[in-house]
Scaffold this active site. Structure first.
Site, PDB file in Angstrom:
ATOM      1  N   ILE A   9      -7.195   9.819  -6.677  1.00 49.25           N
ATOM      2  CA  ILE A   9      -7.397   9.631  -5.194  1.00 49.25           C
ATOM      3  C   ILE A   9      -6.252   8.610  -4.739  1.00 49.25           C
ATOM      4  CG2 ILE A   9      -8.688   9.215  -3.272  1.00 49.25           C
ATOM      5  CD1 ILE A   9     -11.051   9.937  -5.053  1.00 49.25           C
ATOM      6  N   GLY A  17     -10.999   6.676   1.450  1.00 51.02           N
ATOM      7  CA  GLY A  17     -10.383   6.505   0.033  1.00 51.02           C
ATOM      8  C   GLY A  17     -11.544   5.986  -0.790  1.00 51.02           C
ATOM      9  N   TYR A 154       2.225   9.935  14.503  1.00 55.18           N
ATOM     10  CA  TYR A 154       1.048  10.406  13.347  1.00 55.18           C
ATOM     11  C   TYR A 154       0.703  11.540  13.658  1.00 55.18           C
ATOM     12  CZ  TYR A 154      -3.565   9.905  11.615  1.00 55.18           C
ATOM     13  OH  TYR A 154      -4.668  10.087  10.738  1.00 55.18           O
TER      14      TYR A 154
END
Length: 281
Positions: A9, A17, A154
């Site tokens: 991850i 996360g 973004y």
């Protein structure tokens, strides 16, 4: 002896996360939790210890914008654990601004972290995921489906990720690899703080866009007051990892599902434009 499943991850020092790393470990996965600066691992290690899964969480340095870092990290994981069963592309960077005022550099930076970094890691992992018939899960955003004001850089990067993964998914499936994207809405995490908005400076430099920017910031600040927690947003990642078959597109809340549905049913674009324009009034 059966090998413990291993998941890598990215972006695990905070937010989704971090929560995903702890949750996958609790689900029995050996979790390789990566971050660009491992000096920021204390919060993750504390959370893993409190959850009783410290022995299943391994921190490694990984800078997704550095191809050598990506290649070295994947090679180390496979050598140490005998294979790789899943990758969760979570590392990302936000940016607020508009192209006329801020120029091209923020666009390039957003693409490097949010798009090219995802592609680089996915490419490096695929040979090993083919061997394990594994999975690629990429945390995008509702901003990968619906373009949002003052998020041009973004959203462009997240749109690119969604297009890449939607195109890759059927190809990867022919070799036994499943691909999904996870689309959170507002999440109350340090991701928001990491953008490091200097609101007075932004407004002072916004010129003719200042009134719209002020309205957008006010609306967005209010929306994060009722945001999901990182743990809530991470839960569908674990569900996808353990499901027999992953759906391609996964939203993390009812709000996110309704928001994305607006775009997916909006053939001429008027519904989305009406919605987002109201944010600037």
């Amino acid at each position: 002896m059966t090998r413990t499943r291993t998941v890598l991850i990215t972006g695990t020092s905070t937010g989704i996360g971090l929560a995903a790393a702890v949750a996958t470990a609790r689900a029995g996965w050996h979790t390789v939790a990566t971050m660009r600066n491992t000096a920021k691992a204390d919060a993750l290690l504390k959370a893993a210890a409190e959850a009783g899964v410290a022995d299943l969480v391994q921190v490694k340095r990984l800078d997704v914008t550095d191809p050598r870092s990506v290649a070295d990290c994947v090679a180390e994981v496979v050598a140490e654990h005998g294979g790789l069963d899943a990758v969760v592309n979570n590392a990302g960077a936000g940016y607020v601004g508009t192209i006329e005022q801020h120029g091209m550099e923020p666009v390039r930076t957003a693409m490097e972290v949010n798009y090219f970094g995802v592609v680089e890691l996915t490419k490096a992992a695929l040979p090993h995921l083919r061997a394990s018939r594994g999975r690629v899960i990429t945390v995008t955003s509702v901003g990968g489906v619906v373009g949002q004001p003052f998020n041009e850089a973004y959203c462009a990067a997240k749109f690119a990720v969604e297009g890449f993964m939607e195109s890759l998914a059927p190809v990867a499936a022919t070799t036994g690899v499943q691909v999904s994207v996870v689309e959170p809405g507002a999440v109350a995490s340090e991701f928001v703080a990491s953008i490091q908005l200097d609101v007075p400076a932004l407004l002072a430099a916004a010129g003719p866009y200042a009134p719209a920017l002020q309205a957008y910031i006010t609306r967005t600040t209010q929306s994060f007051g009722s945001a999901q927690t990182s743990a809530e947003a991470a839960a569908p990642i674990v569900e996808a990892l353990t499901a027999e078959t992953m759906p391609f597109r996964i939203q993390t809340s009812d709000w996110a599902r309704d928001f994305v549905a607006t775009k997916l049913a909006d053939l001429d674009g008027s519904a989305v434009q009406g919605l987002t324009s109201a944010w600037l009034a």
